[in-house]
Design a protein around this motif. Structure first.
Motif, short mmCIF file in Angstrom:
data_model
loop_
_atom_site.label_atom_id
_atom_site.label_comp_id
_atom_site.label_asym_id
_atom_site.label_seq_id
_atom_site.Cartn_x
_atom_site.Cartn_y
_atom_site.Cartn_z
N LYS A 2 0.80 -1.21 0.00
CA LYS A 2 0.00 0.00 0.00
C LYS A 2 0.85 1.27 0.00
CE LYS A 2 -3.79 -2.25 2.48
NZ LYS A 2 -4.61 -2.27 3.72
N SER A 3 2.08 1.18 0.45
CA SER A 3 2.91 2.38 0.54
C SER A 3 4.38 2.01 0.46
CB SER A 3 2.65 3.12 1.85
OG SER A 3 3.08 2.33 2.95
N ILE A 291 2.03 -5.48 11.04
CA ILE A 291 2.16 -5.89 9.64
C ILE A 291 1.48 -7.24 9.48
CG2 ILE A 291 3.77 -6.44 7.79
CD1 ILE A 291 5.81 -4.64 9.17
N LYS A 292 0.45 -7.29 8.65
CA LYS A 292 -0.28 -8.55 8.43
C LYS A 292 0.42 -9.36 7.35
CE LYS A 292 -4.91 -7.11 9.92
NZ LYS A 292 -6.33 -7.02 9.53
N LEU A 293 0.68 -10.62 7.67
CA LEU A 293 1.39 -11.51 6.76
C LEU A 293 0.51 -12.72 6.46
CD1 LEU A 293 5.14 -12.44 7.10
CD2 LEU A 293 3.47 -14.15 6.44
N PHE A 294 0.11 -12.90 5.21
CA PHE A 294 -0.74 -14.03 4.83
C PHE A 294 0.16 -15.22 4.47
CE2 PHE A 294 -3.34 -16.68 2.10
CZ PHE A 294 -4.60 -16.63 2.71
N THR A 341 -20.32 -17.25 2.34
CA THR A 341 -19.98 -17.30 0.92
C THR A 341 -18.97 -18.41 0.71
OG1 THR A 341 -18.18 -15.71 1.19
CG2 THR A 341 -20.36 -14.82 0.71
N ARG A 342 -18.41 -18.46 -0.48
CA ARG A 342 -17.38 -19.46 -0.75
C ARG A 342 -16.15 -19.18 0.13
NH1 ARG A 342 -15.03 -19.43 -5.97
NH2 ARG A 342 -15.13 -17.18 -5.75
N LEU A 343 -15.43 -20.25 0.50
CA LEU A 343 -14.23 -20.09 1.29
C LEU A 343 -13.19 -19.25 0.54
CD1 LEU A 343 -13.12 -20.89 4.02
CD2 LEU A 343 -12.13 -22.93 2.98
N GLN A 344 -13.16 -19.40 -0.80
CA GLN A 344 -12.23 -18.64 -1.61
C GLN A 344 -12.48 -17.14 -1.47
OE1 GLN A 344 -9.59 -19.90 -3.50
NE2 GLN A 344 -9.05 -17.73 -3.49
N ASP A 345 -13.76 -16.76 -1.30
CA ASP A 345 -14.07 -15.35 -1.11
C ASP A 345 -13.45 -14.81 0.17
OD1 ASP A 345 -15.51 -15.38 -3.44
OD2 ASP A 345 -17.44 -15.76 -2.45
N GLU A 346 -13.43 -15.66 1.22
CA GLU A 346 -12.82 -15.26 2.48
C GLU A 346 -11.31 -15.08 2.30
OE1 GLU A 346 -14.38 -14.48 5.22
OE2 GLU A 346 -16.32 -14.93 4.33
N TYR A 347 -10.69 -16.01 1.52
CA TYR A 347 -9.26 -15.89 1.24
C TYR A 347 -8.96 -14.56 0.54
CZ TYR A 347 -8.74 -20.94 2.12
OH TYR A 347 -8.72 -22.18 2.68
N LYS A 352 -6.46 -9.10 0.54
CA LYS A 352 -6.48 -7.66 0.28
C LYS A 352 -6.13 -6.87 1.53
CE LYS A 352 -9.83 -7.80 -3.51
NZ LYS A 352 -11.19 -7.38 -3.97
N GLU A 353 -6.45 -7.44 2.70
CA GLU A 353 -6.18 -6.73 3.96
C GLU A 353 -4.75 -6.92 4.45
OE1 GLU A 353 -9.05 -8.03 6.79
OE2 GLU A 353 -10.78 -7.23 5.69
N CYS A 354 -4.05 -7.94 3.91
CA CYS A 354 -2.69 -8.24 4.38
C CYS A 354 -1.65 -7.36 3.65
CB CYS A 354 -2.36 -9.72 4.15
SG CYS A 354 -3.21 -10.81 5.29
N ASP A 355 -0.54 -7.13 4.34
CA ASP A 355 0.54 -6.33 3.78
C ASP A 355 1.53 -7.18 2.98
OD1 ASP A 355 -0.16 -3.76 5.16
OD2 ASP A 355 0.19 -5.01 6.94
N ILE A 356 1.72 -8.43 3.44
CA ILE A 356 2.66 -9.35 2.80
C ILE A 356 1.96 -10.68 2.58
CG2 ILE A 356 4.90 -10.51 2.96
CD1 ILE A 356 5.79 -8.36 4.91
N ALA A 357 2.15 -11.28 1.42
CA ALA A 357 1.56 -12.59 1.14
C ALA A 357 2.64 -13.53 0.62
CB ALA A 357 0.45 -12.45 0.11
#
Length: 357
Positions: A2-3, A291-294, A341-347, A352-357
């Motif tokens: 994001k930045s 820092i959110k890490l997926f 909803t579908r589990l994939q939607d939750e993923y 989108k909310e995580c900083d690192i994936a």
């Protein structure tokens, strides 16, 4: 990301685990991210090993061209030289900046060049080590090279510094595991403080290495004697913390000295002020950056995910003091949650909310 700050946090993290190199606190290197650490390490050792069998300790401009002639080092000589300086391995000569001095390859200081205690009055302090990393004085020479007037004033076990009518000598006795610092002149205390800060910064870089600081007595009799009365810094600290007007006595002259004055004359900090600063620092609240890490992978890498999570937990213990916390969002945990909803939607939402994936 994001930045720019998010990108920098990610690079700092990868630097901390050795995936890449980014010395963001060093002005000479902060604009470089080295993706292959081995490239840098190999280049530095090539120049060190090239002079391994020489006692001259001088790296000429043509030496750099010869050792780093491979295409992988093309146009990178400047950053590699900067690394030699930042790592305190070598530094430019005074009279020719294209040539460098590598103190560890120089001759040892001759006895005639060592300042004698009975020839003049000095401020003096000693560092005694249970374990002393080799070459500490070489790093001091490199870090404070701006105070070296002449190439002949630096050796592999000592160095002389000069600054506006004030001079100082740092001598390393590796076998006795001690470093002696002496200073004389109009601003001996000021130059002593600069050297002491350098010794502290360098020693702090070695985990578990804590020297005993020994302060010689400053009475006239002790200044002219080789075996003067000495006081340990720890003992002086204990005394002044119990009583700000505490005194110590010289065993030779039987003179008394205020501990505060003794510490000040050498250039050591006021322990009462230091204690107050430490308390204020401890009480001050650090703003925590999360820092959110997926974390996700195939099922075959379950053990690797577990190991990575454990590593992050250990790093969090260290980083939280700097106001950084890594929050791990691990894909397995979604299996236990109910979703409309579908589990994939939750993923996708969490990604989108995580900083690192």
């Amino acid at each position: 990301f994001k930045s720019r700050e998010d990108v920098e946090d990610c690079i700092k993290f990868f630097h901390s685990i050795g995936i890449l190199l980014w010395y963001h606190t060093e002005n000479q290197l902060k604009d470089w991210v080295i993706l292959n650490p081995k490239w840098a390490v190999d280049a530095v050792y090539k120049i060190i090993d090239y002079k391994k069998n020489s006692n001259k300790g001088i790296i000429l401009s043509e030496d750099f061209d010869l050792v780093w002639k491979a295409k992988i080092y093309e146009d990178k000589h400047t950053i590699l030289k900067d690394m030699l300086e930042v790592f305190k391995i070598a530094f430019p000569k005074k009279n020719n900046k294209s040539n460098y001095i590598m103190p560890t390859r120089l001759h040892s200081m001759e006895i005639k060049d060592i300042w004698k205690d009975d020839l003049d009055n000095y401020l003096r302090i000693e560092y005694h080590y249970e374990f002393m990393p080799k070459g500490l004085v070489n790093q001091i020479s490199a870090e404070l090279s701006r105070f070296i007037l002449d190439d002949n004033e630096v050796w592999n076990n000592g160095v002389n510094f000069y600054d506006n009518g004030t001079s100082s000598q740092v001598f390393e006795d590796f076998y006795k595991r001690r470093i002696t610092v002496k200073a004389k002149g109009d601003d001996a205390r000021g130059l002593m403080m600069i050297i002491m800060n350098s010794v502290k910064d360098i020693t702090d870089g070695y985990k578990g290495v804590v020297p005993r600081i020994i302060i010689p007595c400053t009475c006239q009799k002790c200044l002219s004697k080789k075996d003067s009365t000495t006081f340990s810094y720890e003992m002086l600290l204990d005394k002044i913390m119990e009583n700000k007007d505490a005194k110590v006595f010289c065993n030779i002259s039987e003179e008394s000295f205020r501990v505060e004055s003794l510490l000040y004359n050498i250039g050591l900090p006021n322990p009462e002020k230091k204690l107050k600063d430490d308390i204020e620092k401890k009480d001050s609240k650090i703003e925590m950056k999360t820092i959110k890490l997926f974390l996700a992978s195939s099922s075959e890498l379950a053990e690797e995910r577990k190991s990575f999570r454990e590593f992050i937990s250990i790093e969090n213990d260290r980083l939280h003091k700097k106001g950084i916390y890594f929050q791990i969002i691990q894909w397995e945990y979604f299996l236990d949650e109910m979703s409309t909803t579908r589990l994939q939607d939750e993923y996708n939402k969490m990604l989108k909310e995580c900083d690192i994936a």
